[in-house]
Design a protein around this motif. Structure first.
Motif, short mmCIF file in Angstrom:
data_model
loop_
_atom_site.label_atom_id
_atom_site.label_comp_id
_atom_site.label_asym_id
_atom_site.label_seq_id
_atom_site.Cartn_x
_atom_site.Cartn_y
_atom_site.Cartn_z
N LYS A 217 5.01 5.98 -2.82
CA LYS A 217 4.16 7.12 -2.48
C LYS A 217 4.97 8.06 -1.61
O LYS A 217 5.87 7.64 -0.89
CB LYS A 217 2.91 6.66 -1.73
N ASN B 246 3.00 3.27 -5.68
CA ASN B 246 2.15 3.66 -6.81
C ASN B 246 2.10 2.53 -7.83
O ASN B 246 2.91 1.59 -7.77
CB ASN B 246 2.72 4.93 -7.45
N ARG C 100 -1.18 9.35 4.26
CA ARG C 100 -2.56 8.85 4.28
C ARG C 100 -2.61 7.33 4.41
O ARG C 100 -3.51 6.78 5.05
CB ARG C 100 -3.29 9.31 3.02
N ALA C 101 -1.64 6.64 3.80
CA ALA C 101 -1.61 5.17 3.90
C ALA C 101 -1.47 4.73 5.35
O ALA C 101 -2.14 3.79 5.80
CB ALA C 101 -0.47 4.61 3.06
N LYS D 68 0.81 -1.22 0.00
CA LYS D 68 0.00 0.00 0.00
C LYS D 68 0.85 1.27 0.00
O LYS D 68 0.30 2.37 -0.13
CB LYS D 68 -0.96 0.00 1.19
N GLU E 161 -4.85 5.68 7.22
CA GLU E 161 -5.96 4.79 6.90
C GLU E 161 -5.84 3.44 7.60
O GLU E 161 -6.84 2.73 7.79
CB GLU E 161 -6.06 4.61 5.39
N ASP F 109 1.80 13.65 1.40
CA ASP F 109 0.48 13.42 1.98
C ASP F 109 -0.11 12.08 1.57
O ASP F 109 -0.83 11.45 2.34
CB ASP F 109 -0.48 14.54 1.56
N THR F 110 0.20 11.62 0.35
CA THR F 110 -0.32 10.32 -0.11
C THR F 110 0.26 9.19 0.72
O THR F 110 -0.45 8.24 1.09
CB THR F 110 0.03 10.11 -1.60
#
Length: 280
Positions: free
Chosen positions: A212, A206, A219-220, A203, A223, A215-216
């Motif tokens: 990644k 990309n 976020r992983a 996760k 989440e 912020d991406t």
């Protein structure tokens, strides 16, 4: 040198006298792939092959455990990896095992260590040069000084189970974490360390296999319910993909983190350790 370097940057640096490129590809036996054979069939020019199985401590029943300093130094020296070198580590594995190579080198005191963004997959997709066979290497001097503060053992992890002050994060697949899928190694119970969170290592990437970032990437972790303000311990099956989570957190500027090197191979084999099944 940045911790994550591009394929363009690396191609431009090939041939620099202080640069050493390392293929740290690793596969589970069930995948039916031979990392060394694939390396010899085509690798980044000048790269040497770091055999993660060979570097592990053979005296420990858990796989891939850190070797003593002098033995790690000997392995690095035989690969021509020495003090003062800049190291770029890559892989061609769905396990993203370059992160294990990065973590080992950093833990034993190497100063300049980077991962190639996108690995060999991206390098080949862009049509960049490859070579075959094994390069001739000159024996080097590598000074190994292990920072044992970045390694967690079973006793340490046992002491923080259900601790509100730490995060334990498991890089295995969701099915292995919940216990729905059997472990690939015999003799292990299914499930996970109680109180741990699950963030499958894939996760953090990309679709083109690049990392990644920003912020991406953050976020992983969010989440998965991971609070990066707390000290972090990462775990997986045998200490390989747990390093992917460490590198991802490193890209976000985190420093207070440890690898549980024994991971589930040690924890799941011990009938005395608590286990949990189902979602976190």
């Amino acid at each position: 040198m940045e911790s994550l370097v591009s394929t363009e940057w690396l191609e431009g640096e090939l041939g620099a006298p202080d640069l050493r490129v390392i293929d740290a590809s690793f596969f589970l036996s069930a995948e039916g792939r031979d990392a060394r054979a694939e390396y010899e069939a085509g690798h980044i020019p000048g790269a040497v092959f770091m055999d993660i199985d060979e570097i592990a401590d053979p005296s420990n029943p858990a796989p891939h455990m850190f070797r003593p300093e002098h033995k790690f130094a000997s392995r690095m020296q035989s690969l021509g990896l020495g003090d003062g070198n800049r190291f770029v580590v890559y892989d061609n594995s769905p396990l993203h095992s370059a992160a294990r190579g990065w973590f080992m080198l950093k833990s034993f005191g190497a100063h300049f260590v980077a991962i190639l963004d996108g690995g060999l997959e991206k390098w080949k997709a862009e049509g960049r040069p490859l070579e075959t066979g094994k390069p001739q290497v000159r024996h080097a001097h590598f000074t190994a000084a292990l920072d044992d503060t970045v390694i967690a053992d079973k006793a340490y992890v046992s002491g923080i189970v259900h601790s509100d002050g730490h995060e334990i994060v498991d890089a295995r697949s969701a099915a292995r974490f919940t216990g729905e899928e059997a472990e690939p190694r015999p003799g292990l119970e299914a499930g996970h360390i109680p109180g741990s969170k699950n963030l499958p290592q894939g996760k953090l990437f990309n679709p083109d296999n690049s990392w990644k970032q920003g912020d991406t990437l953050r976020r992983a972790f969010e989440e998965a319910g991971v609070d990066l303000s707390k000290p972090l311990v990462t775990t997986c099956g045998s200490g390989i993909t747990a390093c992917v989570l460490l590198f991802g957190a490193h890209l976000l500027g985190k420093e207070d983190m440890k690898l549980y090197d024994g991971s589930w191979s040690e924890w799941g084999a011990d009938p005395a350790t608590p286990k949990a099944v189902g979602p976190a």
